[in-house]
Design an enzyme around this catalytic site. Structure first.
Site, short mmCIF file in Angstrom:
data_model
loop_
_atom_site.label_atom_id
_atom_site.label_comp_id
_atom_site.label_asym_id
_atom_site.label_seq_id
_atom_site.Cartn_x
_atom_site.Cartn_y
_atom_site.Cartn_z
N SER A 297 43.12 41.83 44.29
CA SER A 297 44.03 42.41 43.31
C SER A 297 43.26 42.72 42.03
O SER A 297 43.79 42.63 40.95
CB SER A 297 45.18 41.44 43.01
OG SER A 297 44.65 40.21 42.54
N CYS A 298 42.00 43.12 42.19
CA CYS A 298 41.17 43.35 41.00
C CYS A 298 40.73 44.80 40.89
O CYS A 298 39.73 45.10 40.26
CB CYS A 298 39.94 42.44 41.02
SG CYS A 298 38.83 42.77 42.41
#
Length: 282
Positions: A118-119
Site C-alpha cells: 500500500s505504498c
C-alpha cells in the site's frame, strides 16, 4: 463540499506542454506551436487489489476514483471510503482507495495482478500493461497533402447513418488520390476504425495502398489500431492527445489532425507529406 481547484495548477497537469507541428493551408506550410491535452493510465486500486486501469486526463483523479467506483457499484456513499491516496509514477497515476468495509461481491472483478503493498507500488504493473510498445510501420512513398483535404471533404457523403440519426463517427479508407473507397460508421470512434479495418482485411486490401480519415479526435487507441494494421497515414477531423502524438512518432505513422477549412496540422512525419497539386477548397 470539495475544495476549489486551482485551474492554473490543473492546467499544468492535463495539458502536455506545447507541441510543435506544421500547419498546411492553401498550399503553404508554416510551423505552429500549441498545447494538446494529455492522457495517462490511471490505475484504481481498491483495498490493495488492482481494480481497473483507465486512460484519463491526469487531473482530479481522486474525484475520478470516487465517481468511477460509484458507477461500478463499489460504493454508494462517500462515507464508505476510508482514504484515497494518489501516487504519481513515471508510468501514470495510481489511486489507492481504502474502503471501510469489504468490496461488494457484485462489484468484484477477476484480478489479473495482486497488489504488493500500500505504498504506491500497487497498480504500477497494471500501468505498464496499459500501453504496449508499438511496432514501426514501414516507410513508403510520400503522401499528397491535397489528397488528405479531398478525402476529409468527401467523408460526410459516406455517413448515411449519421445523416439520419447523428451521433455517429466514421472511418474511411482513401487511395493515394484522396478518393474514398470504403467507409464504416459507429457510435464509438474506435469501433468505427475496427469495422473499417475488418472490411479492408476481408477485401484483402493492402493498408500501404492508401490512408485513413476519421470524423473524430485522435486518441491513443486509434494510433495503436493503425499501427497493428500497418497504416502509414492517419487523419482526424479534431485534435490529438499528446499521447497519441508520441505513439504515432514511435510507430512511424504520419499523423494529420484538425483536417478542416482547407488545412490541417501535421503532427508527425513532415518529411512524408508534400503538396503535389493545387485544388480548390471545398
Amino acid at each position: 463540499m470539495t475544495a476549489p481547484v486551482d485551474r492554473a495548477d490543473a492546467d499544468q497537469a492535463w495539458v502536455a506542454g506545447r507541441i510543435t507541428a506544421q500547419r498546411w493551408s492553401d498550399g503553404a506550410v508554416e510551423p505552429v506551436t500549441r498545447a494538446f491535452p494529455e492522457e495517462v493510465p490511471v490505475a484504481v486500486v481498491v483495498n490493495d487489489e488492482n481494480y481497473a486501469v483507465m486512460l484519463a486526463s491526469p487531473a482530479d483523479t481522486e474525484d475520478f476514483a470516487y465517481g468511477f467506483l460509484r458507477s461500478e457499484g463499489v460504493i454508494r456513499h462517500p462515507d464508505e471510503v476510508d482514504s484515497v491516496i494518489r501516487h504519481l509514477r513515471p508510468e501514470g497515476h495510481v489511486v489507492e482507495v481504502r474502503l471501510i468495509g469489504e468490496m461488494p461481491a457484485s462489484a468484484r472483478r477477476e484480478r489479473r495482478l495482486a497488489g504488493v503493498s500500500s505504498c504506491g507500488l500497487c497498480g504500477v504493473e497494471s500501468l505498464r500493461d496499459a500501453i504496449k510498445p508499438l511496432g514501426r510501420v514501414p516507410d513508403g512513398p510520400a503522401f499528397d497533402g491535397n489528397a488528405v483535404l479531398r478525402a476529409m471533404a468527401g467523408l460526410r457523403d459516406h455517413q448515411p447513418f449519421n445523416a439520419v440519426a447523428g451521433a455517429m463517427h466514421a472511418a474511411a479508407f482513401a487511395g493515394p488520390d484522396g478518393m474514398l473507397r470504403t467507409a464504416r460508421e459507429d457510435v464509438g470512434r474506435h469501433n468505427a476504425l475496427d469495422k473499417l479495418i475488418g472490411a479492408l482485411l476481408r477485401d484483402r486490401v493492402d493498408p500501404a495502398s492508401g490512408f485513413v480519415v476519421m470524423s473524430s479526435r485522435c486518441s491513443y487507441e486509434l494510433v495503436q489500431k493503425a499501427s497493428a494494421f500497418g497504416l502509414r497515414l492517419l487523419c482526424t477531423a479534431s485534435a490529438p492527445t499528446a499521447l497519441a502524438v508520441r505513439l504515432a512518432r514511435e510507430a512511424n505513422i504520419t499523423l494529420a489532425c484538425l483536417v478542416r477549412d482547407g488545412g490541417f496540422l501535421l503532427m508527425t512525419g513532415a518529411e512524408r507529406m508534400q503538396m503535389r497539386e493545387v485544388i480548390a477548397n471545398g
